[in-house]
Design a protein around this motif. Sequence first.
Motif, PDB file in Angstrom:
ATOM      1  N   LYS A   2       0.829  -1.213   0.000  1.00  0.00           N
ATOM      2  CA  LYS A   2       0.000   0.000   0.000  1.00  0.00           C
ATOM      3  C   LYS A   2       0.861   1.261   0.000  1.00  0.00           C
ATOM      4  N   LEU A   3       2.050   1.175   0.563  1.00  0.00           N
ATOM      5  CA  LEU A   3       2.959   2.316   0.593  1.00  0.00           C
ATOM      6  C   LEU A   3       3.720   2.505  -0.721  1.00  0.00           C
ATOM      7  N   GLY A   4       3.565   1.566  -1.647  1.00  0.00           N
ATOM      8  CA  GLY A   4       4.194   1.710  -2.947  1.00  0.00           C
ATOM      9  C   GLY A   4       5.339   0.764  -3.225  1.00  0.00           C
ATOM     10  N   TYR A   5       5.675  -0.078  -2.270  1.00  0.00           N
ATOM     11  CA  TYR A   5       6.735  -1.051  -2.510  1.00  0.00           C
ATOM     12  C   TYR A   5       6.194  -2.179  -3.368  1.00  0.00           C
ATOM     13  N   GLN A   6       7.061  -2.822  -4.124  1.00  0.00           N
ATOM     14  CA  GLN A   6       6.663  -3.934  -4.976  1.00  0.00           C
ATOM     15  C   GLN A   6       7.133  -5.236  -4.347  1.00  0.00           C
ATOM     16  N   TYR A   7       6.212  -6.183  -4.217  1.00  0.00           N
ATOM     17  CA  TYR A   7       6.550  -7.473  -3.639  1.00  0.00           C
ATOM     18  C   TYR A   7       7.359  -8.282  -4.642  1.00  0.00           C
ATOM     19  N   LEU A   8       8.431  -8.877  -4.192  1.00  0.00           N
ATOM     20  CA  LEU A   8       9.305  -9.669  -5.043  1.00  0.00           C
ATOM     21  C   LEU A   8       9.346 -11.091  -4.495  1.00  0.00           C
ATOM     22  N   SER A   9       8.782 -12.006  -5.236  1.00  0.00           N
ATOM     23  CA  SER A   9       8.781 -13.402  -4.822  1.00  0.00           C
ATOM     24  C   SER A   9      10.175 -13.986  -4.986  1.00  0.00           C
ATOM     25  N   LEU A  10      10.713 -14.549  -3.945  1.00  0.00           N
ATOM     26  CA  LEU A  10      12.058 -15.108  -4.002  1.00  0.00           C
ATOM     27  C   LEU A  10      12.127 -16.387  -4.824  1.00  0.00           C
ATOM     28  N   SER A  11      10.994 -17.056  -5.014  1.00  0.00           N
ATOM     29  CA  SER A  11      11.023 -18.305  -5.778  1.00  0.00           C
ATOM     30  C   SER A  11      11.271 -18.064  -7.262  1.00  0.00           C
ATOM     31  N   LYS A  12      10.934 -16.885  -7.780  1.00  0.00           N
ATOM     32  CA  LYS A  12      11.109 -16.590  -9.200  1.00  0.00           C
ATOM     33  C   LYS A  12      12.242 -15.606  -9.458  1.00  0.00           C
ATOM     34  N   ALA A  13      12.889 -15.162  -8.430  1.00  0.00           N
ATOM     35  CA  ALA A  13      13.913 -14.131  -8.568  1.00  0.00           C
ATOM     36  C   ALA A  13      15.274 -14.733  -8.903  1.00  0.00           C
ATOM     37  N   VAL A  14      16.046 -13.962  -9.658  1.00  0.00           N
ATOM     38  CA  VAL A  14      17.425 -14.344  -9.958  1.00  0.00           C
ATOM     39  C   VAL A  14      18.310 -13.452  -9.094  1.00  0.00           C
ATOM     40  N   ARG A  15      19.079 -14.065  -8.216  1.00  0.00           N
ATOM     41  CA  ARG A  15      19.862 -13.308  -7.238  1.00  0.00           C
ATOM     42  C   ARG A  15      21.311 -13.742  -7.293  1.00  0.00           C
ATOM     43  N   ASP A  16      22.199 -12.752  -7.243  1.00  0.00           N
ATOM     44  CA  ASP A  16      23.632 -13.020  -7.152  1.00  0.00           C
ATOM     45  C   ASP A  16      23.936 -13.280  -5.680  1.00  0.00           C
ATOM     46  N   GLU A  17      24.237 -14.503  -5.337  1.00  0.00           N
ATOM     47  CA  GLU A  17      24.396 -14.865  -3.930  1.00  0.00           C
ATOM     48  C   GLU A  17      25.645 -14.281  -3.285  1.00  0.00           C
ATOM     49  N   SER A  18      26.640 -13.925  -4.078  1.00  0.00           N
ATOM     50  CA  SER A  18      27.857 -13.357  -3.489  1.00  0.00           C
ATOM     51  C   SER A  18      27.636 -11.935  -2.986  1.00  0.00           C
ATOM     52  N   PRO A  29      20.444  -8.698  -9.945  1.00  0.00           N
ATOM     53  CA  PRO A  29      21.070  -7.935 -11.024  1.00  0.00           C
ATOM     54  C   PRO A  29      20.085  -7.271 -11.983  1.00  0.00           C
ATOM     55  N   GLY A  30      19.033  -7.950 -12.356  1.00  0.00           N
ATOM     56  CA  GLY A  30      18.065  -7.369 -13.290  1.00  0.00           C
ATOM     57  C   GLY A  30      17.446  -6.103 -12.741  1.00  0.00           C
ATOM     58  N   TYR A  31      16.997  -6.159 -11.485  1.00  0.00           N
ATOM     59  CA  TYR A  31      16.384  -4.990 -10.864  1.00  0.00           C
ATOM     60  C   TYR A  31      17.415  -3.897 -10.607  1.00  0.00           C
ATOM     61  N   PHE A  32      18.606  -4.288 -10.196  1.00  0.00           N
ATOM     62  CA  PHE A  32      19.655  -3.316  -9.905  1.00  0.00           C
ATOM     63  C   PHE A  32      20.002  -2.513 -11.154  1.00  0.00           C
ATOM     64  N   LEU A  33      20.250  -3.219 -12.274  1.00  0.00           N
ATOM     65  CA  LEU A  33      20.637  -2.531 -13.505  1.00  0.00           C
ATOM     66  C   LEU A  33      19.505  -1.661 -14.038  1.00  0.00           C
ATOM     67  N   GLU A  34      18.280  -2.145 -13.930  1.00  0.00           N
ATOM     68  CA  GLU A  34      17.125  -1.366 -14.405  1.00  0.00           C
ATOM     69  C   GLU A  34      16.950  -0.085 -13.592  1.00  0.00           C
ATOM     70  N   GLU A  35      16.992  -0.201 -12.274  1.00  0.00           N
ATOM     71  CA  GLU A  35      16.785   0.977 -11.427  1.00  0.00           C
ATOM     72  C   GLU A  35      17.961   1.934 -11.491  1.00  0.00           C
ATOM     73  N   ARG A  36      19.167   1.412 -11.525  1.00  0.00           N
ATOM     74  CA  ARG A  36      20.354   2.282 -11.604  1.00  0.00           C
ATOM     75  C   ARG A  36      20.371   3.041 -12.920  1.00  0.00           C
ATOM     76  N   SER A  37      19.956   2.385 -14.018  1.00  0.00           N
ATOM     77  CA  SER A  37      19.902   3.050 -15.317  1.00  0.00           C
ATOM     78  C   SER A  37      18.843   4.144 -15.337  1.00  0.00           C
ATOM     79  N   SER A  38      17.756   3.946 -14.598  1.00  0.00           N
ATOM     80  CA  SER A  38      16.683   4.943 -14.598  1.00  0.00           C
ATOM     81  C   SER A  38      17.072   6.213 -13.848  1.00  0.00           C
ATOM     82  N   LEU A  39      18.124   6.163 -13.039  1.00  0.00           N
ATOM     83  CA  LEU A  39      18.555   7.361 -12.312  1.00  0.00           C
ATOM     84  C   LEU A  39      19.204   8.391 -13.225  1.00  0.00           C
ATOM     85  N   ARG A  40      19.775   7.949 -14.329  1.00  0.00           N
ATOM     86  CA  ARG A  40      20.416   8.814 -15.321  1.00  0.00           C
ATOM     87  C   ARG A  40      21.463   9.736 -14.677  1.00  0.00           C
TER      88      ARG A  40
END
Length: 83
Positions: free
Chosen positions: A19-35, A40-51
Amino acid sequence: MSFNENTRVKIPAILHLCKLGYQYLSLSKAVRDESTNIFPGYFLEERSSLRLDSRSADGAKNVYQDVSLGRWMRIWDRHFSTC
């Protein structure tokens, strides 16, 4: 009806954050760099949108590579030394 931590804490907290505007991210379908514990997908998308620079897509990949390799001082110098 049985009550447990999911029904009393987790689900109401998730609903409130959505309700506050956060997006739920299901861990079962997410691709995560464990190190780095970064999605990575969300990181690159959001970082690119900062311009922050003219080559935002390349800049995002460079920052992700620096984070992955533990080059924290390089990131700090590149982004905050002009402040």
